[in-house]
Scaffold this motif. Structure first.
Motif, PDB file in Angstrom:
ATOM      1  N   LEU A 182      -0.393   0.602 -20.268  1.00 50.87           N
ATOM      2  CA  LEU A 182       0.927   0.172 -19.786  1.00 50.87           C
ATOM      3  C   LEU A 182       0.926  -0.227 -18.321  1.00 50.87           C
ATOM      4  N   ALA A 183      -0.149   0.132 -17.583  1.00 54.01           N
ATOM      5  CA  ALA A 183      -0.171  -0.120 -16.140  1.00 54.01           C
ATOM      6  C   ALA A 183       0.073  -1.585 -15.793  1.00 54.01           C
ATOM      7  N   PRO A 184      -0.574  -2.543 -16.454  1.00 57.75           N
ATOM      8  CA  PRO A 184      -0.357  -3.948 -16.069  1.00 57.75           C
ATOM      9  C   PRO A 184       1.030  -4.480 -16.388  1.00 57.75           C
ATOM     10  N   VAL A 185       1.765  -3.782 -17.273  1.00 59.80           N
ATOM     11  CA  VAL A 185       3.096  -4.304 -17.666  1.00 59.80           C
ATOM     12  C   VAL A 185       4.241  -3.405 -17.196  1.00 59.80           C
ATOM     13  N   VAL A 186       3.952  -2.442 -16.344  1.00 57.80           N
ATOM     14  CA  VAL A 186       5.028  -1.554 -15.849  1.00 57.80           C
ATOM     15  C   VAL A 186       6.120  -2.355 -15.161  1.00 57.80           C
ATOM     16  N   HIS A 187       5.734  -3.449 -14.478  1.00 57.52           N
ATOM     17  CA  HIS A 187       6.726  -4.218 -13.725  1.00 57.52           C
ATOM     18  C   HIS A 187       7.777  -4.859 -14.622  1.00 57.52           C
ATOM     19  N   ARG A 188       7.553  -4.853 -15.944  1.00 60.08           N
ATOM     20  CA  ARG A 188       8.513  -5.468 -16.866  1.00 60.08           C
ATOM     21  C   ARG A 188       9.656  -4.502 -17.269  1.00 60.08           C
ATOM     22  N   PHE A 189       9.578  -3.238 -16.854  1.00 63.21           N
ATOM     23  CA  PHE A 189      10.586  -2.229 -17.228  1.00 63.21           C
ATOM     24  C   PHE A 189      11.308  -1.688 -15.986  1.00 63.21           C
ATOM     25  N   ARG A 190      12.620  -1.628 -16.062  1.00 64.33           N
ATOM     26  CA  ARG A 190      13.371  -1.006 -14.964  1.00 64.33           C
ATOM     27  C   ARG A 190      13.427   0.511 -15.138  1.00 64.33           C
ATOM     28  N   GLU A 191      13.728   0.958 -16.344  1.00 60.40           N
ATOM     29  CA  GLU A 191      13.784   2.388 -16.624  1.00 60.40           C
ATOM     30  C   GLU A 191      13.288   2.612 -18.045  1.00 60.40           C
ATOM     31  N   ALA A 192      12.660   3.758 -18.254  1.00 58.83           N
ATOM     32  CA  ALA A 192      12.183   4.082 -19.592  1.00 58.83           C
ATOM     33  C   ALA A 192      11.915   5.571 -19.702  1.00 58.83           C
TER      34      ALA A 192
ATOM     35  N   ASP B 235      -1.064  18.070 -11.266  1.00 63.26           N
ATOM     36  CA  ASP B 235      -1.280  17.252 -12.467  1.00 63.26           C
ATOM     37  C   ASP B 235      -0.485  15.949 -12.422  1.00 63.26           C
ATOM     38  N   LEU B 236       0.204  15.695 -11.333  1.00 58.70           N
ATOM     39  CA  LEU B 236       1.039  14.500 -11.232  1.00 58.70           C
ATOM     40  C   LEU B 236       0.164  13.245 -11.240  1.00 58.70           C
ATOM     41  N   TRP B 237       0.608  12.287 -11.992  1.00 60.68           N
ATOM     42  CA  TRP B 237      -0.012  10.961 -11.987  1.00 60.68           C
ATOM     43  C   TRP B 237       1.102   9.917 -11.962  1.00 60.68           C
ATOM     44  N   TYR B 238       0.806   8.762 -11.426  1.00 56.01           N
ATOM     45  CA  TYR B 238       1.809   7.703 -11.385  1.00 56.01           C
ATOM     46  C   TYR B 238       1.135   6.346 -11.232  1.00 56.01           C
ATOM     47  N   VAL B 239       1.863   5.328 -11.630  1.00 60.91           N
ATOM     48  CA  VAL B 239       1.474   3.919 -11.475  1.00 60.91           C
ATOM     49  C   VAL B 239       2.619   3.236 -10.749  1.00 60.91           C
ATOM     50  N   VAL B 240       2.338   2.648  -9.581  1.00 58.61           N
ATOM     51  CA  VAL B 240       3.351   1.950  -8.801  1.00 58.61           C
ATOM     52  C   VAL B 240       3.069   0.459  -8.910  1.00 58.61           C
ATOM     53  N   ALA B 241       4.078  -0.316  -9.389  1.00 64.34           N
ATOM     54  CA  ALA B 241       3.878  -1.753  -9.592  1.00 64.34           C
ATOM     55  C   ALA B 241       5.014  -2.520  -8.953  1.00 64.34           C
ATOM     56  N   THR B 242       4.631  -3.639  -8.327  1.00 67.77           N
ATOM     57  CA  THR B 242       5.668  -4.518  -7.789  1.00 67.77           C
ATOM     58  C   THR B 242       6.156  -5.418  -8.896  1.00 67.77           C
ATOM     59  N   ILE B 243       7.261  -6.150  -8.637  1.00 64.75           N
ATOM     60  CA  ILE B 243       7.854  -6.959  -9.698  1.00 64.75           C
ATOM     61  C   ILE B 243       7.008  -8.177 -10.046  1.00 64.75           C
ATOM     62  N   ASP B 244       5.998  -8.488  -9.166  1.00 63.93           N
ATOM     63  CA  ASP B 244       5.115  -9.618  -9.501  1.00 63.93           C
ATOM     64  C   ASP B 244       3.862  -9.174 -10.234  1.00 63.93           C
ATOM     65  N   GLY B 245       3.741  -7.869 -10.576  1.00 62.84           N
ATOM     66  CA  GLY B 245       2.648  -7.396 -11.398  1.00 62.84           C
ATOM     67  C   GLY B 245       1.556  -6.641 -10.676  1.00 62.84           C
ATOM     68  N   ALA B 246       1.509  -6.628  -9.352  1.00 63.51           N
ATOM     69  CA  ALA B 246       0.492  -5.858  -8.626  1.00 63.51           C
ATOM     70  C   ALA B 246       0.806  -4.377  -8.784  1.00 63.51           C
ATOM     71  N   PHE B 247      -0.249  -3.562  -8.964  1.00 62.84           N
ATOM     72  CA  PHE B 247       0.000  -2.139  -9.155  1.00 62.84           C
ATOM     73  C   PHE B 247      -1.126  -1.311  -8.567  1.00 62.84           C
ATOM     74  N   GLN B 248      -0.782  -0.025  -8.298  1.00 63.79           N
ATOM     75  CA  GLN B 248      -1.749   0.966  -7.858  1.00 63.79           C
ATOM     76  C   GLN B 248      -1.481   2.247  -8.637  1.00 63.79           C
TER      77      GLN B 248
ATOM     78  N   VAL C 262      10.039  -1.698  -6.482  1.00 62.81           N
ATOM     79  CA  VAL C 262       8.846  -1.346  -7.245  1.00 62.81           C
ATOM     80  C   VAL C 262       9.248  -0.542  -8.458  1.00 62.81           C
ATOM     81  N   ARG C 263       8.372  -0.577  -9.508  1.00 61.05           N
ATOM     82  CA  ARG C 263       8.577   0.187 -10.722  1.00 61.05           C
ATOM     83  C   ARG C 263       7.491   1.252 -10.768  1.00 61.05           C
ATOM     84  N   ILE C 264       7.883   2.483 -11.147  1.00 62.30           N
ATOM     85  CA  ILE C 264       6.939   3.603 -11.142  1.00 62.30           C
ATOM     86  C   ILE C 264       6.886   4.200 -12.533  1.00 62.30           C
TER      87      ILE C 264
ATOM     88  N   GLU D 208       0.844  -1.183   0.000  1.00 61.14           N
ATOM     89  CA  GLU D 208       0.000   0.000   0.000  1.00 61.14           C
ATOM     90  C   GLU D 208       0.886   1.242   0.000  1.00 61.14           C
ATOM     91  N   ILE D 209       0.286   2.352  -0.442  1.00 68.72           N
ATOM     92  CA  ILE D 209       1.022   3.625  -0.506  1.00 68.72           C
ATOM     93  C   ILE D 209       0.548   4.496   0.649  1.00 68.72           C
TER      94      ILE D 209
END
Length: 440
Positions: free
Chosen positions: A105-115, A80-93, A139-141, A64-65
């Motif tokens: 892209l929210a469900p697959v954010v955990h597949r990227f380290r940086e972009a 105007d800030l928005w973000y998606v926080v995802a764990t490496i197993d795919g859970a995200f908020q 976590v990946r943001i 949780e955040i």
């Protein structure tokens, strides 16, 4: 004002140049980075710090955040800030209004380290993906909608300071250590030139400074100095030739005048004229001796100082007695052998005795002595020489009393001869008399 050291000047000037170059490089890289990197670089740094504290583990392996003060302040500063926080197993908020092009892209954010996501035809908004270590794990943001309160340029400077600060801290002391060493090696030839220049003697003909090993920029100065030495030598030779020739030319008319005066009837006028001619002849001879001694020196030979002093006293005793003096000689040694000129040193001692005869007041005693160390001293019992005149009496043509009979060359010639022998002349004077000492 004292001139600054070349080593110090080069050190601090090179340090300024180095600092300016490093600063220009850093600024250039900063501007280049700000133009090419994502504008979200400032927000990424702030968001990473906030999420590292806000993301905490929850039940059943979820997360949780937490609404930390830092995160709430960040969201308030960037509405105007928005973000998606995802764990490496795919859970995200998610938080905020995720743009439609980025929502899938929210469900697959955990597949990227940086972009760095930009250039989409569907939106002008730039998004970024970053990785943060939190209490709930890595976590990946995915975030966007705000670039932070600072310019990307300043953020880059703050991020890269571990590079340029140590560089300056190491390089500046290195400059101050290396530059003096480099300058010392570069100017080693010039230091040798300066040493040789300090050893040049006026009577040393043909002395020139070397140009080998001298920096190219300084070589013209050395060449010009050598040219000055050459021109000075020419002037000295011309002066010497003139004085020697003049002295020689004076001998004949002086001898003629003396012969004619000697043929005059006895009387005061005849005696005064003879004295004047004798003085003129002595002056001409002293000038000739002065220039001869200045131009050439006899090869050094073994000479006996005691014998020289004794001979001079014997030769000048009649002149001293006739002038009203008692003259004596004493020596602490039977013989004292030194290397010197067999013609110049007797002339120096003779000049000292003649000087005592001329300035001793025509009364009292003149004593010539030789010490065990080889010092030759001539003492009289005249009224002495004032302290402010004692060094000046060795200058050519200087006379303590303008009306004195001498030409002012005797003591100057003595000092010249003694200097050529590597010695020195000392003078002691007071109310009871004067002592001039030759110390070889």
């Amino acid at each position: 004002m004292r001139d600054a050291s070349l080593r110090w000047t080069l050190s601090w000037q090179l340090s300024l140049v180095f600092v300016a170059v490093v600063t220009a490089v850093i600024l250039g890289l900063g501007v280049y980075g700000a133009m090419t990197l994502s504008p979200n670089i400032t927000m990424a740094r702030t968001l990473r710090a906030a999420m590292a504290e806000a993301v905490v583990p929850a039940a059943q392996g979820r997360f949780e955040i937490a609404r930390t003060a830092e995160l709430e302040a960040l969201e308030k500063e960037n509405p105007d800030l928005w973000y998606v926080v995802a764990t490496i197993d795919g859970a995200f908020q998610t938080h905020g209004a995720v743009p439609a092009p980025y929502a899938p892209l929210a469900p697959v954010v955990h597949r990227f380290r940086e972009a760095d996501i930009r250039g989409s035809a569907d939106t002008d908004e730039i998004a970024s993906i970053d990785t943060v270590q939190t209490a709930a794990g890595e976590v990946r943001i995915l975030f966007g909608g705000g670039s932070g309160q600072h310019w990307p340029f300043l953020t880059l400077l703050a991020v890269t300071y571990p590079i340029y600060v140590p560089l300056l801290a190491i390089a500046l002391p290195a400059i101050f250590l290396a530059v003096p060493r480099i300058v010392r090696r570069a100017l080693a030839g010039l230091s040798e030139v300066a040493r040789q220049a300090s050893e040049i003697e006026p009577r040393r003909q043909g002395a020139r400074l070397p140009t080998a090993g001298v920096p190219r920029e300084v070589a013209p100065l050395v060449v010009a100095f050598n040219g000055v030495l050459g021109r000075l030598e020419q002037e000295f030779r011309a002066r010497r030739r003139f004085l020697v020739d003049a002295s020689h030319e004076l001998r004949t008319p002086i001898a003629i005048m003396q012969t004619r005066i000697e043929g005059m009837p006895e009387g005061d006028d005849r005696r005064r004229l003879l004295d004047d001619v004798a003085r003129l002849g002595e002056t001409a001879e002293q000038l000739l001796d002065f220039e001869r001694n200045d131009q050439a020196a006899d090869p050094p030979e073994s000479i006996d100082l005691v014998e020289i002093a004794r001979t001079v006293v014997a030769e000048l005793a009649p002149l001293a007695i006739a002038a009203g003096y008692d003259i004596s000689f004493r020596s602490e040694a039977q013989t004292l052998t030194r290397q010197g000129s067999p013609s110049a040193l007797p002339r120096a001692v003779s000049n000292l005795v003649r000087n005592a005869i001329d300035h001793g007041g025509n009364a009292g005693a003149i004593c010539v002595s030789v010490s065990a160390q080889g010092d030759i001293a001539v003492s009289d019992q005249g009224r002495g020489i004032a302290e402010d005149h004692r060094e000046l009496v060795f200058e050519p043509f200087y006379r303590v009393t303008p009306r004195s009979k001498g030409a002012g060359l005797g003591l100057s010639l003595v000092k010249q001869i003694v200097t050529n022998h590597g010695g020195e002349v000392e003078i002691e004077s007071g109310a009871t008399g004067t002592t001039v000492r030759i110390r070889l």
